[in-house]
Scaffold this active site. Sequence first.
Site, mmCIF file in Angstrom:
data_model
loop_
_atom_site.group_PDB
_atom_site.id
_atom_site.type_symbol
_atom_site.label_atom_id
_atom_site.label_comp_id
_atom_site.label_asym_id
_atom_site.label_seq_id
_atom_site.Cartn_x
_atom_site.Cartn_y
_atom_site.Cartn_z
ATOM 1 N N GLU A 4 0.846 -1.183 0.000
ATOM 2 C CA GLU A 4 0.000 0.000 0.000
ATOM 3 C C GLU A 4 0.890 1.245 0.000
ATOM 4 O O GLU A 4 1.856 1.282 0.752
ATOM 5 C CB GLU A 4 -0.902 0.032 1.234
ATOM 6 C CG GLU A 4 -1.941 1.156 1.144
ATOM 7 C CD GLU A 4 -2.908 1.182 2.337
ATOM 8 O OE1 GLU A 4 -2.741 0.374 3.262
ATOM 9 O OE2 GLU A 4 -3.807 2.012 2.316
ATOM 10 N N GLY A 32 3.091 2.227 10.870
ATOM 11 C CA GLY A 32 2.873 1.477 12.106
ATOM 12 C C GLY A 32 2.620 0.008 11.817
ATOM 13 O O GLY A 32 3.225 -0.873 12.412
ATOM 14 N N ALA A 33 1.707 -0.244 10.884
ATOM 15 C CA ALA A 33 1.349 -1.625 10.563
ATOM 16 C C ALA A 33 0.510 -1.649 9.299
ATOM 17 O O ALA A 33 0.009 -0.613 8.861
ATOM 18 C CB ALA A 33 0.565 -2.260 11.700
ATOM 19 N N MET A 34 0.342 -2.864 8.732
ATOM 20 C CA MET A 34 -0.347 -2.994 7.455
ATOM 21 C C MET A 34 -1.246 -4.224 7.445
ATOM 22 O O MET A 34 -0.852 -5.310 7.855
ATOM 23 C CB MET A 34 0.715 -3.082 6.333
ATOM 24 C CG MET A 34 0.147 -3.290 4.955
ATOM 25 S SD MET A 34 -0.844 -1.854 4.432
ATOM 26 C CE MET A 34 -2.004 -2.667 3.346
ATOM 27 N N GLU A 35 -2.456 -4.019 6.915
ATOM 28 C CA GLU A 35 -3.540 -4.998 7.048
ATOM 29 C C GLU A 35 -3.609 -6.048 5.945
ATOM 30 O O GLU A 35 -4.689 -6.587 5.679
ATOM 31 C CB GLU A 35 -4.869 -4.236 7.092
ATOM 32 C CG GLU A 35 -5.301 -3.593 5.752
ATOM 33 C CD GLU A 35 -4.903 -2.144 5.583
ATOM 34 O OE1 GLU A 35 -3.914 -1.707 6.214
ATOM 35 O OE2 GLU A 35 -5.575 -1.425 4.808
ATOM 36 N N GLU A 85 -5.704 -2.979 12.526
ATOM 37 C CA GLU A 85 -5.380 -3.775 11.335
ATOM 38 C C GLU A 85 -6.322 -4.972 11.221
ATOM 39 O O GLU A 85 -6.743 -5.341 10.124
ATOM 40 C CB GLU A 85 -3.914 -4.233 11.355
ATOM 41 C CG GLU A 85 -2.880 -3.112 11.522
ATOM 42 C CD GLU A 85 -3.045 -1.936 10.578
ATOM 43 O OE1 GLU A 85 -3.668 -2.084 9.507
ATOM 44 O OE2 GLU A 85 -2.560 -0.832 10.920
ATOM 45 N N GLU A 93 -9.863 4.026 6.136
ATOM 46 C CA GLU A 93 -9.042 4.466 7.272
ATOM 47 C C GLU A 93 -9.856 5.215 8.336
ATOM 48 O O GLU A 93 -9.748 4.922 9.522
ATOM 49 C CB GLU A 93 -7.848 5.298 6.798
ATOM 50 C CG GLU A 93 -6.831 4.510 5.958
ATOM 51 C CD GLU A 93 -6.241 3.294 6.661
ATOM 52 O OE1 GLU A 93 -6.441 3.140 7.884
ATOM 53 O OE2 GLU A 93 -5.590 2.470 5.972
#
Length: 882
Positions: free
Chosen positions: A128, A268-271, A305, A327
């Site tokens: 992304e 931070g993080a990715m889904e 996430e 988001e």
Amino acid sequence: MRTDIGQIVHLADYRPTDFVLERVDLTFELDPTETKVEARLIFHRRDGVDASAPLVLDGDELNMTGLLLDQDEIPAGLFDASADQLVIRDLPAAVPFEITITTIINPTANTKLMGLYRTGGIYCTQCEAEGFRRITYFPDRPDVLAPYTVNIIAEKAPNPLLLSNGNFLGGAGYGEGKHFAAWFDPHPKPSYLFALVAGDLGMVEDTFVTMSGREVALKIYVEHGKEPRVAYAMDALKRSMKWDEEKFGREYDLDIFMIVAVSDFNMGAMENKGLNVFNDKYVLADPETATDADYANIEAIIAHEYFHNWTGNRITCRDWFQLCLKEGLTVYRDHEFSADQRSRAVKRIAEVRHLKSEQFPEDAGPLAHPVRPTKFREINNFYTTTVYEKGSEVTRMIATLLGADLFKAGMDLYFDRHDGDASTVEDFVKCFEDASGRDLKQFSLWYDQAGTPLVTVSGHYDAAASTFTLQLEQMIPATPGQSTKEPMHIPLRMALILDNGSEASPSAVSGGELTGDVLHLTERKQTVTFSGISSRPVLSLNRGFSAPINLHFDQSSADLAHIARHDSDWFARWQALTDLALPNLMQAARDIQLGKAVACDPVLIATLLEIVADDSLEPAFRAQALALPGEADIARELGANNDPDAIHAGRKAIMAEIARAGQQTFVTLYDSMQTPGAFSPDAASAGKRALRNSALAYLSYAEETPARAATAFAAANNMTDLSQALALLAQRFPDAPESQAALSTFETRFSDNALVIDKWFSIQALIPGETALARVKTLMHSPHFISTNPNRVRSLVGAFAFSNTTGFNRADGAAYQFLAEQILDIDKRNPQLAARILTAMRSWRSLEPVRADHARAALLTIERGAGLSGDVSDIVERMLKG
Ligand code: BES
Ligand code: ZN
């Protein structure tokens, strides 16, 4: 290199692709520097598309070594391949066809951390928003959905683990020293949700039984040796899964859910579907190394996430303009989750603090844009606090307008109607209109109009008529590209509070709609009269921060103190205290500038100390009450021409006055708010620690010696207390031997834990004053500092630029020039990171003229930089223009 740098994409130009993608079959032969990617893509021409239309695929820094159509080589004249695009002509008009593309990519050389890259000896991806095109040529946009099969081939010894999205199909040996694994994700997904991870990691396993009785395997992968620090993340995951079933009726949809923690990550993080990738900062925790804030962040981000599986993955975005659809909505969902897990009121206060200190400045500066933008140059730069936090507030307002039941009905309709779709904001809003029968046309302006609305209010009580009359006026400031605005639909929760603290129930309301406790402000100007009010009430407006607005309402200190003491809405109590404090802090800054003595309103001091000492109130709430508005909040209220040194000194003077007046209270709190026994990260214990540490901070002003903080540092048995004591020592008494000793003890003790050393960097980056710049420069030479690691860079350079108001805004502009050099340097490796850190200067125009000139000069230095990335040039140009 991409050639589309500088090109602007417009929402109005959206149209579907000419070709429909049916299936994706990827084979990776992993190699640190020469990974071979074979992509087999099955397409058909969309109905009605001209038979001569070529297939146009996106690429980014790609090198193609093979291209087949239905397994036959495509003749040279029928395609054009450049690093950033592949165009194929003469493709079948009516039947599906298969394109096979071979690319060679170099994960080791990938310092942008987008696409396939190496981190800590493993292979990992981040796709992304537009990273997949760095792996293979592809229609790399979120409205192209397909099921994926992924085959991974790699050396077995260094890569025992081969992971991708979906369910594991099988694996086996593959020639000498190699093995392979195959994965299949049956859920059609856009390319940005693709993930691959390979390498050698430790794993912690658990299971979750879903509401329909299916067992899901949960696996969290971390570096070997870090397994003991995964327990809290795993627990948060299981609580998230349960909560989404209970509150939103959403069940998980694969047999396995994996999380991989990596140490080099831009975000931070990715889904990614079934295979979330996390910055290890948001997975690893134990009492010795993680603060209460770390625990809360882990809980929130794991939830966020995971929640994307429905809001983002099952229903994705038609195009990146709709980013808030996933988001903003998912932030709303993670906020609600945390509110349910912890104290709702305290959570709301923290959210609003964050919104005001991050989103409000963005909305008031040159980077302001609507929650749903209509154009962008670089999509990476639109993962903003406006899209996220204001996007969440807009969702919250829909819930406020409709009430819990109709909001739930609208969400259910959305999941039902759009499962499997790439949707739009219009689709989303329509579900709430259909579920409630309410017209949300005017409300939808919240998605389209940038800028924080200013609502000006005055109230008048007529004793003879027993009426209370409110005059309201809304004004939405001009923002880049939007000079005039329409009035918005603003839901204002309210109460009329009587002398004894009870709430008046009006016998009638005229001039505006009141549903429950929600007053609907819809006109530019509105006069609302409440009848049957038998004595003068105190108005509590925008309770719970029901709308993200600036409220101008001249309330007396006495009225604010009344709300602070009596409102049944805790948020409103905190807000009233803030409203009491702000004018004092602003006046203090002005007094410092004029060389006058600072004085604090005794009503503020008395109210604050009464609340803080009230044992019937949650400690976490009392800690929030003590945390006065920050320097950035004061700067924002002062508006143009502000002087960061005066703001800082004024705030310290006010804190010192409160501290001296409340010294005894603070000593008592410090002694009583202990958390004996084993450390527990629960909200109640965290609240006690927060209150105790704020008492400690105030005592440092009353006592003016580092002694108590040094004792606290020595006695601390958890990272919250330890790091707060260290911060207090370093930032309040930077030259004291106790402070130097504590910094070096801390460094030695945690030298093998990079995430803790990040705290050590940030604490020092935030030491106020002119010496900060030299200190930051010195720290960049520390062996702990690794300029390619985003967490290190954010902890030192980012913390300094974003949060050290006096050090960064030193009057000679030297820190702005330093940042310019850093941005140009970081940009060569990692444009996304550089662009984000640069936004620290987004409020430069409201500085006093000397600093503003220096800031402009630094921005011009960046703008003139050689080989500037599209990411940075987009930001710098908007900052200079807007
Ligand atoms: N989808 C994003 C991650 C992302 C952001 C990818 C920007 C590419 C570009 C993810 O869901 C996310 O929003 N992460 C947040 C944390 C979250 C709790 C708000 C982040 O990474 O900061
Ligand atoms: Zn997200």
